[in-house]
Structures are given as C-alpha cells and as structure tokens.
Design a protein around this motif. Structure first.
Motif, short mmCIF file in Angstrom:
data_model
loop_
_atom_site.label_atom_id
_atom_site.label_comp_id
_atom_site.label_asym_id
_atom_site.label_seq_id
_atom_site.Cartn_x
_atom_site.Cartn_y
_atom_site.Cartn_z
N GLU A 283 36.71 -76.52 78.00
CA GLU A 283 36.09 -77.79 77.60
C GLU A 283 34.99 -77.57 76.57
OE1 GLU A 283 34.81 -79.55 81.20
OE2 GLU A 283 36.84 -80.16 81.85
N ALA A 284 34.23 -76.48 76.73
CA ALA A 284 33.19 -76.17 75.74
C ALA A 284 33.81 -75.86 74.39
CB ALA A 284 32.34 -75.00 76.22
N SER A 285 34.94 -75.17 74.38
CA SER A 285 35.63 -74.87 73.11
C SER A 285 36.12 -76.15 72.45
CB SER A 285 36.80 -73.92 73.38
OG SER A 285 36.34 -72.69 73.88
N ASN A 286 36.66 -77.08 73.26
CA ASN A 286 37.08 -78.35 72.69
C ASN A 286 35.91 -79.11 72.08
OD1 ASN A 286 39.81 -78.04 73.36
ND2 ASN A 286 39.51 -78.90 75.43
N ALA A 287 34.77 -79.05 72.77
CA ALA A 287 33.58 -79.71 72.23
C ALA A 287 33.13 -79.08 70.93
CB ALA A 287 32.45 -79.69 73.26
N LYS A 288 33.21 -77.74 70.87
CA LYS A 288 32.83 -77.04 69.64
C LYS A 288 33.79 -77.40 68.49
CE LYS A 288 30.57 -73.01 71.73
NZ LYS A 288 30.61 -71.53 71.87
N ILE A 289 35.06 -77.56 68.83
CA ILE A 289 36.03 -77.93 67.79
C ILE A 289 35.71 -79.31 67.23
CG2 ILE A 289 38.45 -78.57 67.43
CD1 ILE A 289 39.21 -76.28 69.28
N GLU A 290 35.41 -80.26 68.14
CA GLU A 290 35.07 -81.61 67.67
C GLU A 290 33.81 -81.59 66.83
OE1 GLU A 290 36.90 -84.26 67.88
OE2 GLU A 290 38.44 -83.10 68.92
N SER A 291 32.85 -80.75 67.25
CA SER A 291 31.60 -80.63 66.48
C SER A 291 31.88 -80.04 65.10
CB SER A 291 30.59 -79.78 67.25
OG SER A 291 29.42 -79.60 66.49
N ALA A 292 32.76 -79.03 65.05
CA ALA A 292 33.09 -78.42 63.77
C ALA A 292 33.80 -79.41 62.86
CB ALA A 292 33.96 -77.18 64.00
N ARG A 293 34.70 -80.21 63.46
CA ARG A 293 35.38 -81.22 62.66
C ARG A 293 34.41 -82.27 62.14
NH1 ARG A 293 40.72 -81.98 66.56
NH2 ARG A 293 41.86 -80.12 65.79
N ALA A 294 33.45 -82.65 62.96
CA ALA A 294 32.43 -83.59 62.51
C ALA A 294 31.60 -82.99 61.39
CB ALA A 294 31.53 -83.99 63.68
N ALA A 295 31.31 -81.67 61.52
CA ALA A 295 30.56 -81.01 60.45
C ALA A 295 31.37 -80.99 59.15
CB ALA A 295 30.20 -79.60 60.88
N ILE A 296 32.70 -80.82 59.27
CA ILE A 296 33.55 -80.85 58.08
C ILE A 296 33.53 -82.23 57.44
CG2 ILE A 296 35.95 -80.76 57.33
CD1 ILE A 296 36.40 -78.48 59.30
N ALA A 297 33.62 -83.27 58.29
CA ALA A 297 33.58 -84.63 57.76
C ALA A 297 32.24 -84.91 57.08
CB ALA A 297 33.82 -85.64 58.87
N THR A 298 31.16 -84.43 57.72
CA THR A 298 29.83 -84.61 57.12
C THR A 298 29.73 -83.89 55.79
OG1 THR A 298 28.84 -84.84 59.32
CG2 THR A 298 27.37 -84.32 57.49
N SER A 299 30.25 -82.67 55.73
CA SER A 299 30.21 -81.89 54.49
C SER A 299 31.07 -82.54 53.41
CB SER A 299 30.68 -80.46 54.76
OG SER A 299 29.84 -79.83 55.69
N THR A 300 32.22 -83.09 53.82
CA THR A 300 33.08 -83.78 52.86
C THR A 300 32.36 -84.99 52.27
OG1 THR A 300 35.05 -83.05 54.06
CG2 THR A 300 35.31 -84.88 52.53
N ALA A 301 31.70 -85.78 53.15
CA ALA A 301 30.94 -86.93 52.67
C ALA A 301 29.79 -86.49 51.78
CB ALA A 301 30.42 -87.75 53.85
N ALA A 302 29.14 -85.37 52.14
CA ALA A 302 28.05 -84.86 51.32
C ALA A 302 28.57 -84.47 49.93
CB ALA A 302 27.38 -83.68 52.01
N ILE A 303 29.78 -83.92 49.89
CA ILE A 303 30.37 -83.55 48.60
C ILE A 303 30.60 -84.79 47.75
CG2 ILE A 303 32.47 -82.65 47.52
CD1 ILE A 303 32.61 -80.58 49.74
N GLU A 304 31.16 -85.85 48.38
CA GLU A 304 31.40 -87.09 47.63
C GLU A 304 30.09 -87.70 47.14
OE1 GLU A 304 34.33 -88.14 46.68
OE2 GLU A 304 35.21 -86.38 47.66
N THR A 305 29.07 -87.67 48.01
CA THR A 305 27.76 -88.18 47.59
C THR A 305 27.21 -87.37 46.43
OG1 THR A 305 27.30 -88.94 49.84
CG2 THR A 305 25.42 -88.69 48.36
N ALA A 306 27.35 -86.05 46.52
CA ALA A 306 26.86 -85.19 45.45
C ALA A 306 27.63 -85.44 44.15
CB ALA A 306 26.98 -83.73 45.87
#
Length: 478
Positions: free
Chosen positions: A177-200
């Motif tokens: 369950e902790a690994s699944n949570a880390k995966i979701e967190s990593a995916r959220a970080a990817i989405a955040t980074s993708t949005a940051a790229i578009e903003t940049a």
C-alpha cells in the motif's frame, strides 16, 4: 433791335406754326397696337441623369496611432517624418536589455521545470520497481502463512510461529500500500512538473513577445506623421493610455464622407422602391468628385457605405464613397464636391433659367400660343443640367417659350415671335450610368473567420421547449 433777339423771335414763331399744323393723336379704338417683338424657343428634350451634389470631406480608410506595447526607454527612432512607410518597416526601438534578461530567465525556468519532470519520472520508475519487490514479498509471506495455517491444524507448528507468519503478511501488505501511495505521489509530481513546463513555456513565449515588441514596426502602409517623443524618454506601454509616438494614415484608396438630408434620403428610397434607381446599399453606384481648384469632376469612385439610421442631432443620413488615390492628391481632411446619381436615366424637359419668372413662391413661364398670344404657365422646376433648368411639371415639351423680352409682355398680349434653337452645354458628367461591376470594386472585403472560430452560430442548439403544463391550464371565459 439787336440781330440775336430778332433771330430768336423768328424761330419761336416758326415752331408755333408747326405745332398748329400737326394733327392730333388718333383716338380710334379700332386702331391696331403693334406686336411686341420677343424671342422664343422650344424646350430641349433629351435623356439625362440628374446628379445630386454634396459637400464631402476625405478621410483615410486606415488610421493608426503608434503606441508601444511595452514600457521602457525610447532608444531610437527610424523613420522620416511626413514620408511614406510600408507595413513592417521599423519605426522605433525600446531599450531591449531588460526584456532579453527576462527571456533568459524564462528559458532557465523552463529548463528547471523539465529537470523536475525527469526527476519525477525517475521517482516513478523507482517506486514501480519497489512495488514489484513488495508484491513479491507479499506473495511469499502469504504462501508461508498458508503453510503455517495447515501445519497448525495438524499441531505440527506452534501458535507463536503462526503469528510470526501472519505478522510478515501484514507487513508486506502495508509495504505494498505504501508503494501504491508512492506511485500516486510520483504521478502527481509528474503532472505538476508537466504543468510547470507549460507555464514556463507560456512565460517564455510572453517574454519573447515583449522582446519582439521592443521593435515598433508599421502595421499599415501610409503616410507617417512627425515624432511626438524624442529618444531617451521613458514611455509607457501596453494600455490605452500608452505614450503616443506618431500616427500613420493610409493613402490609397481613400474615403469621402457626406450627409444627405431627410428629403433626399426619402427620394432615394422611393426611387429604389419604384425600380427607377437602385439603392446604394445594394449596389455600388458611381460617384464623381471635384476638388476646390478643379474644373469638372476628374475623380471617379463608387458608393461604399450608407449608415443604418438618420442622425437625430443633424437629421441627416451619412454616406461614404471610395476612390483611388494613386497620386496622393486626395488628402484626409480636404473638402470636395461629390456628385451622386439622383435619378435613373429619363427624358427631361429643359429650358434656360432666364425664361423663368418668379411670383412669390410660384414659378412660371410665358408661352406663345397659336394665335401669337402670350399665355402664362405655372411650372415646377428641378435641378440644373447641361446649362439648362429641368422642368418637372407644367410643360409638355413642344411649347414655344419666351426666352427674351419678358419685361415688355404680359398674359394675353400679342407678340411678334422670333424663333431660336436652344443648345445644351456639354456636361462633365455622363448622361447614363450603371452600377460599378464587382471586379472594379475598391471596397475591402471582410476578413475570413480564424480557423476554429465559427463566423455564424446560434446561442442554442435547440429551441426552448414550451411549458406543456401551462398549455393544459383551463382558460376562463372572458
């Protein structure tokens, strides 16, 4: 007696004798009065077009106030005052150094956002690998717990050993369950980074636009005015209150505006409804224009616009024509005479203005009848054409009109008529016209809608449904 006095007395006696010998004037009523000599002519009948005259003022089709889209210090100007400039020509430069620095900063933020995306993707990959290891551990722990449970049923293993196996399974499940949570967190970080790229990217595009706007270029081709700001001044930009640097007006073609009163406007509407003259709203009727120092009407164009309402302040309808101006003679602000067709082609009856007599508000002419007797005829006049006055009503066209000697005649008097022939003057305006064909139009066509934008759309896909319940309500008797 002196000789001079004697001569005077003799002449007086002779004169008295002559007067006594003269016969007295005749008082016979049957004696004929000599006919009064007059000049007469038949009206001119010819097909013409009436050309209404208006006073118009030229105005540029395109007029642009040159303002900066960004604020900063005016570094240099690059145009010659009062000369032609072409669309795209460099006019001025705002100090670009702060904007270049902003572009570099935006590029750095974009690289930082891209690095953050790669880091988030790496974390995701690592977390996925950890999840696979955790799943394997959970599978092993579950298998060991199952065997322990089987052995416990046979009393081949202690209860403590079973609890250890159950604890290992619970720990593996929690790790998964902790690994699944880390995966979701990593995916959220990817989405955040993708949005940051578009903003940049957007910030970089905005910074590059601002840098591009430091080079102020002519948006249209035309005559440029003087410099209103000198180099070194701090100017504001990006708003309607931005510093005005100069102006540009287009030259060719050019518009001329004029106003028609209510009576003239109604005349055009009635002619169009009767099919005698097409409306300038529907066709491009020709116009002829003359400047104040010109003879005739050397400039030709066509109608371009008729306003949608009568101005309540002036009681006039605004019209507009468009003309070529290849030599640049027609300058915005100049006044000019505008001639617009005020009728269709028709056979007009025309007489000289000198033959018309005014009696308060009534206009009339003297006509010589078959018995050489003067007859007064009331007439309704129109405009001038070919040096003659148009007669709208009162004449048939075959009458003999008195053109000279009007001061010596009156209604019923006998005249001795001398026939003349009226010669219409050559007109600088044509006696026929037709709407300007489409391939000769100077009017600018409307721009096409951008890709993805509908040029005509409805607010609702379907009409609003009526309330059926309201239709079922009983109606009361009136």
């Amino acid at each position: 007696m002196k000789p001079g006095i004697a001569l005077v007395l003799a002449m007086t006696v002779v004169a008295a004798g002559c007067r006594q010998e003269e016969s007295p004037p005749s008082t016979d009523p049957s004696a004929e009065v000599p006919a009064t000599p007059v000049s007469v002519a038949k009206p001119v009948m010819m097909p013409i077009v009436e050309w209404d005259e208006y006073t118009g003022r030229f105005d540029a089709i395109d007029s642009v106030e040159i303002r900066s889209r960004v604020g900063g210090y005016l570094q240099s100007t690059h145009f010659e005052e009062g000369h032609m400039v072409n669309a795209g020509d460099l006019l001025a430069i705002i100090d670009p150094r702060p904007f270049r620095a902003e572009v570099n900063a935006a590029k750095a933020r974009l690289q930082e956002a891209k690095a953050g995306l790669k880091e988030a993707e790496s974390v995701l990959q690592q977390t996925v690998a950890e999840k696979a290891d955790t799943e394997a551990q959970l599978s092993l722990a579950t298998s060991r717990l199952n065997r322990a449970n089987q052995l416990a049923e046979q009393r081949a293993i202690s209860d403590e050993e079973v609890e250890v196996r159950r604890s290992e399974t619970l720990q593996a499940t929690a790790a998964l369950e902790a690994s699944n949570a880390k995966i979701e967190s990593a995916r959220a970080a990817i989405a955040t980074s993708t949005a940051a790229i578009e903003t940049a990217k957007a910030n970089l595009a905005s910074a590059e636009l601002d840098l591009q706007y430091t080079e102020i270029r002519a948006p249209i081709t035309g005559l440029i005015s003087r410099r209103l700001v000198t180099e070194g001044n701090l100017i504001s930009g990006g708003s309607e209150m931005s510093t005005l640097l100069t102006t540009i007006v287009s030259v060719s073609p050019i518009h001329i505006y004029f106003d028609a009163n209510e009576q003239e406007f109604l005349k055009y509407v009635r002619l169009a409804n009767a099919g005698k003259r097409e409306s300038s709203r529907n066709v491009k009727n020709p116009v002829f224009v003359s400047l104040i120092d010109e003879q005739g009407y050397p400039h030709q164009g066509h109608m371009d616009f008729v306003d949608n309402r009568i101005d309540p302040n002036t009681g006039t309808m605004r019209g507009r024509a468009i003309l070529k101006n290849e030599q640049g003679l027609l300058t915005p602000g100049l006044f000019a005479k505008v001639r617009l067709p005020g009728s269709g082609r028709y056979d007009a009856i025309m007489i000289p203005d000198s033959a018309v007599i005014s009696d308060q508000s009534q206009k009339y002419v003297y006509v010589v009848g078959p018995d050489e007797t003067i007859v007064r005829k009331n007439i309704e006049l129109g405009a001038m054409s070919h040096g003659l006055r148009i007669v709208r009503d009162g004449l048939e066209g075959d009458e003999r009109i008195v053109t000279s000697g009007l001061q010596r005649i009156f209604d019923g008097v006998k005249v001795a008529a001398t026939e003349q022939t009226l010669q219409p003057k050559t007109s600088s305006l044509p006696d026929s016209y037709s709407p300007v064909p489409e391939d000769q139009w100077l009017t600018r066509a409307p721009a096409d809608a951008p890709i993805g934008v509908k040029s005509n759309d409805t607010f609702y896909d379907e009409p609003l449904a009526m309330d059926s319940a309201a239709n079922k309500l009983p109606r009361s008797n009136p």
